[in-house]
Design an enzyme around this catalytic site. Structure first.
Site, short mmCIF file in Angstrom:
data_model
loop_
_atom_site.label_atom_id
_atom_site.label_comp_id
_atom_site.label_asym_id
_atom_site.label_seq_id
_atom_site.Cartn_x
_atom_site.Cartn_y
_atom_site.Cartn_z
CE1 TYR A 1 -4.16 2.53 0.58
CE2 TYR A 1 -2.83 3.42 2.40
CZ TYR A 1 -4.07 3.68 1.41
OH TYR A 1 -4.46 3.64 1.74
N PRO B 1 2.63 3.37 12.94
CG PRO B 1 1.85 3.87 11.76
CD PRO B 1 1.45 3.12 12.04
CD GLU C 1 7.64 2.43 -0.56
OE1 GLU C 1 7.90 3.15 -0.81
OE2 GLU C 1 9.06 1.73 0.33
CG ASN D 1 -6.98 7.06 10.78
OD1 ASN D 1 -7.78 6.35 9.88
ND2 ASN D 1 -6.63 7.40 11.74
N1 LIG Z 1 -10.69 6.24 4.96
C1 LIG Z 1 -9.57 7.14 4.27
O1 LIG Z 1 -9.36 7.08 5.68
C2 LIG Z 1 -8.11 6.86 3.36
C3 LIG Z 1 -6.96 7.34 3.82
C4 LIG Z 1 -5.69 7.64 3.16
C5 LIG Z 1 -6.33 7.54 1.80
N2 LIG Z 1 -7.47 7.17 1.61
C6 LIG Z 1 -7.10 6.97 0.10
O2 LIG Z 1 -8.98 6.79 -0.92
C7 LIG Z 1 -9.64 6.10 -1.10
C8 LIG Z 1 -10.70 5.64 -1.20
O3 LIG Z 1 -10.37 5.03 0.08
P1 LIG Z 1 -11.53 4.40 0.69
O4 LIG Z 1 -11.53 4.62 2.49
O5 LIG Z 1 -13.22 4.83 0.23
O6 LIG Z 1 -11.31 2.76 0.78
P2 LIG Z 1 -12.69 1.67 -0.18
O7 LIG Z 1 -11.32 0.66 0.23
O8 LIG Z 1 -13.91 1.94 0.68
O9 LIG Z 1 -12.80 2.25 -1.60
C9 LIG Z 1 -12.04 1.72 -2.55
C10 LIG Z 1 -12.85 1.87 -4.08
O10 LIG Z 1 -11.96 1.42 -5.04
C11 LIG Z 1 -11.95 -0.24 -5.45
N3 LIG Z 1 -11.75 -0.99 -6.21
C12 LIG Z 1 -10.19 -1.31 -5.41
N4 LIG Z 1 -9.35 -1.35 -6.00
C13 LIG Z 1 -10.45 -1.94 -7.34
C14 LIG Z 1 -9.32 -1.91 -8.77
N5 LIG Z 1 -8.72 -2.74 -9.37
N6 LIG Z 1 -10.02 -1.77 -9.73
C15 LIG Z 1 -11.40 -0.68 -9.74
N7 LIG Z 1 -11.64 -0.78 -8.45
C16 LIG Z 1 -10.69 -0.75 -7.13
C17 LIG Z 1 -12.72 -0.62 -4.12
O11 LIG Z 1 -13.72 -1.41 -4.09
C18 LIG Z 1 -13.80 0.29 -3.77
O12 LIG Z 1 -14.93 0.82 -3.86
C19 LIG Z 1 -8.38 5.44 -1.18
O13 LIG Z 1 -7.57 5.14 -2.86
C20 LIG Z 1 -7.48 5.10 -0.31
O14 LIG Z 1 -5.68 4.92 -0.48
C21 LIG Z 1 -8.21 6.32 2.12
#
Ligand SMILES: NC(=O)c1ccc[n+]([C@@H]2O[C@H](COP(=O)([O-])OP(=O)(O)OC[C@H]3O[C@@H](n4cnc5c(N)ncnc54)[C@H](O)[C@@H]3O)[C@@H](O)[C@H]2O)c1
Length: 316
Positions: free
Chosen positions: A149, A278, A151, A178
């Protein structure tokens, strides 16, 4: 040829926690929204309310494969975000971040769309400076169980900046800290959802370590406002930009607030700390304040109350 003035916006990961809130916000702003998701960690339940909306379209698609659509803006959120989900198939996680970024950047380049990347505070790893500002390069284990995740997201940032420098693609990169709120996955192992579900079921609340490690928690509505403001900044501004809530709480304080707000009889249960967890994470949001005139407004107890109401509603 475009025959309407409405913006056509692609949201990858649109059926996820953040993605579904973003789709809702963009529909409310009068945009045409194309939601792309492979339902790896998201669910159709999150987008059911919009399925009858003629401005909303859904494509089941995996972003590791190319996508050919005509859009004006792309929000790239596709990627499992919780350790439980991203460690389940770590190779696919890296592919989603890296191939997904390449495919979406290629699309942005081809159709001249502006593109937003949902990066993460995890690019700072286990930080040695506190709070973390955008010029900190991070302290990341490249071979640990979180590396797929961390990297993957770092490589995606590198790709965004190379497409910007090499091809002039208009990029906007946010490092999200978060975030919590309704539509989080109940079993994703993230601390807020886990504590709320455990409290509602009257189970012990699992604390890893002694609970003195701190986190900052941003309510989803605040975050979505920040994301949309960042996307609408002027051409030359790329980020990376921290988005999160700088108010810091210990994990123990969070657990106690959840117990109080749910009225639960749950007790705290302590477990060993997992690898690479962390100790402290807090955003420096000076840039977001200055560039976007943005800061979080929802206080933890208020956000927790809505989150608890959501989990009660889905019968957790
Ligand atoms: N929620 C947080 O606190 C947080 C913090 C930092 C970064 N993020 C980033 O925000 C974004 C959304 O996070 P979230 O919390 O909504 O997570 P989540 O897992 O609820 O949403 C991610 C979505 O992406 C879809 N997905 C995963 N792999 C896929 C692929 N190969 N093709 C198409 N769709 C795919 C999943 O089905 C899901 O609906 C992510 O990129 C995450 O890294 C979230």
């Amino acid at each position: 040829m475009k025959i309407s003035n409405r913006k056509r916006i692609l949201v990858t990961g649109g059926a996820g926690f953040l993605g579904s809130h973003l789709c809702e916000r963009l529909l409310n702003d009068g945009c045409d929204v194309l939601c792309v998701d492979n339902f790896y960690s998201g669910t159709k339940d999150n987008i059911v309310p919009f399925l009858g909306n003629p401005r909303f379209e859904l494509i089941r698609h995996d972003v590791t494969f190319p996508l050919y659509v005509e859009v004006d803006e792309i929000y790239n959120l596709a990627c499992p975000a919780s350790p439980v989900h991203y460690q389940f198939d770590p190779v696919q996680t890296t592919k989603t971040s890296v191939h997904g970024a390449i495919n979406m950047l290629g699309l942005a380049k081809r159709v001249k769309a502006r593109i937003f990347q949902a990066s993460t505070s995890e690019v700072y790893g286990d930080p040695q400076v506190h709070p973390q500002s955008e010029d900190y390069w991070g302290h990341v284990n490249p071979i640990g169980i979180r590396s797929c995740y961390d990297e993957g997201k770092r490589c995606a940032e590198a790709l965004f900046f190379d497409y910007y420098r090499q091809h002039g693609v208009e990029i906007k990169v946010a490092r999200i800290f978060n975030t919590y709120g309704p539509r989080m996955h109940p079993n994703d192992g993230r601390v807020v959802s886990t504590f709320v579900v455990q409290a509602l079921r009257g189970e012990d609340i699992s604390i890893f370590g002694d609970g003195s490690q701190t986190r900052s928690f941003c309510y989803v509505d605040d975050l979505i406002e920040g994301i949309v403001r960042l996307m609408n900044t002027g051409d030359g501004y790329t980020g990376p930009l921290n988005l999160g809530n700088p108010d810091e709480f210990t994990i123990r304080e969070l657990a106690e607030a959840v117990i109080e707000l749910t009225g639960s009889r749950s007790r705290l249960k302590f477990h060993p700390l997992p690898a690479d967890d962390p100790r402290q994470r807090q955003p420096d949001i000076g840039q977001a304040r200055e560039r976007l005139a943005w800061e979080p407004k929802v206080r933890l107890r208020e956000g927790l109350a809505s989150t608890i109401a959501y989990f009660r509603g889905i019968g957790s």
